[in-house]
Design an enzyme around this catalytic site. Structure first.
Site, short mmCIF file in Angstrom:
data_model
loop_
_atom_site.label_atom_id
_atom_site.label_comp_id
_atom_site.label_asym_id
_atom_site.label_seq_id
_atom_site.Cartn_x
_atom_site.Cartn_y
_atom_site.Cartn_z
N ASP A 17 44.16 36.80 48.43
CA ASP A 17 44.73 37.47 49.63
C ASP A 17 45.76 36.53 50.30
O ASP A 17 45.40 35.18 50.43
CB ASP A 17 43.92 38.17 50.57
CG ASP A 17 43.09 39.22 49.90
OD1 ASP A 17 43.80 39.95 48.98
OD2 ASP A 17 42.11 39.70 50.61
N ASP A 33 39.48 42.69 57.51
CA ASP A 33 39.77 41.44 57.91
C ASP A 33 40.97 41.38 58.92
O ASP A 33 41.07 42.30 59.69
CB ASP A 33 40.44 40.54 56.68
CG ASP A 33 41.60 41.26 55.83
OD1 ASP A 33 42.25 42.34 56.55
OD2 ASP A 33 42.06 40.73 55.10
N ARG A 61 35.76 40.87 51.85
CA ARG A 61 36.00 41.50 53.14
C ARG A 61 35.08 42.78 53.11
O ARG A 61 34.67 43.11 54.18
CB ARG A 61 37.52 41.99 52.91
CG ARG A 61 38.62 41.26 53.33
CD ARG A 61 39.90 41.99 53.11
NE ARG A 61 40.43 42.23 51.66
CZ ARG A 61 41.21 43.18 51.32
NH1 ARG A 61 41.76 44.07 52.50
NH2 ARG A 61 41.51 43.23 50.10
#
Length: 237
Positions: free
Chosen positions: A58, A100, A192
């Protein structure tokens, strides 16, 4: 894999390389692949070269991103299936829709009842083979669309759980309400989602506030290249 001082040749990239990069924070995996491809083409005077990564990281995370070139792009499925290691931080007492810091806090929760023993028990509860629901803010597809496309439009979509394995889960609550962690896990694990599940296990809330991927299979962050180091290994440097 080459991370030593020996310079690459154009044939090295064509025949195949497994390159281990430390992806910068806020870069997408796709951006790093594009940058590496451009540098190879420019320095080696190659018009076309296959370059791909072995598992998305990510933008809000940094750390190990394995990139394959040339004939070694065939190794990508094998590398994607390897074990991963992460370190990072959960922030307790709140949740976000994306699990997140991509989205704003939507709910807050009490944390006074949470003890060090509770935190260790929650980590133990989430260790082993577990069923995990991926985040709605993810690139997984449902009915031909990415889940985040539904999420960003505020459309509700059912996401099915799937089995993942958490081999190791260490926690350090010395910075409470931040909890630092180290996780070793199987392919397809969303850290997450672990953050969100961790908050629920504590009868509170939690979101992922920092993440670094420290290992992909045998490839460790200690041997990872940054772009500056990589450029020095290219033929024209």
């Amino acid at each position: 894999m080459t991370t030593a001082s020996k310079k690459f040749t154009p044939d090295d990239f064509k025949n195949g390389q497994v390159l281990v990069f430390n992806k910068p924070l806020e870069w997408t995996s796709f951006q790093l692949v594009n940058k590496v491809r451009w540098l190879i083409r420019k320095s080696c005077d190659i018009k076309k070269i296959k370059v791909g990564h072995a598992g998305t990281l990510d933008p809000l995370a940094d750390g190990v991103l394995v990139i394959c070139t040339g004939k070694f792009t065939k190794k990508i499925p094998e590398l994607q299936g390897t074990e991963k290691e992460y370190t990072g931080t959960f922030t307790l007492g709140a949740t976000t829709p994306s699990f997140d810091m991509e989205t704003e806090i939507d709910k807050t929760f009490e944390t006074k009842h949470i003890s060090k023993e509770n935190i260790e028990a929650a980590a133990l509860q989430l260790t082993g083979e577990i069923e995990q629901v991926p985040p709605v803010f993810s690139a997984l597809k449902k009915d031909g669309k990415r889940l985040y496309e539904y999420a960003r439009k505020g459309e509700e979509v059912k996401v099915n759980s799937r089995p993942v394995t958490i081999k190791e889960f260490e926690v350090d609550a010395s910075r409470f309400p931040q909890v630092d962690f180290r996780i070793v896990c199987s392919k397809g694990t969303y850290i997450r989602s672990i953050a969100n599940d961790f908050g629920r296990a504590l009868h509170s809330g939690a979101y992922l506030s920092a993440l670094k991927r420290t290992r992909v299979g045998e490839f460790n962050i200690k041997s990872a290249l940054d772009l500056e180091s990589f450029e020095k290994l290219l033929p024209s440097a």
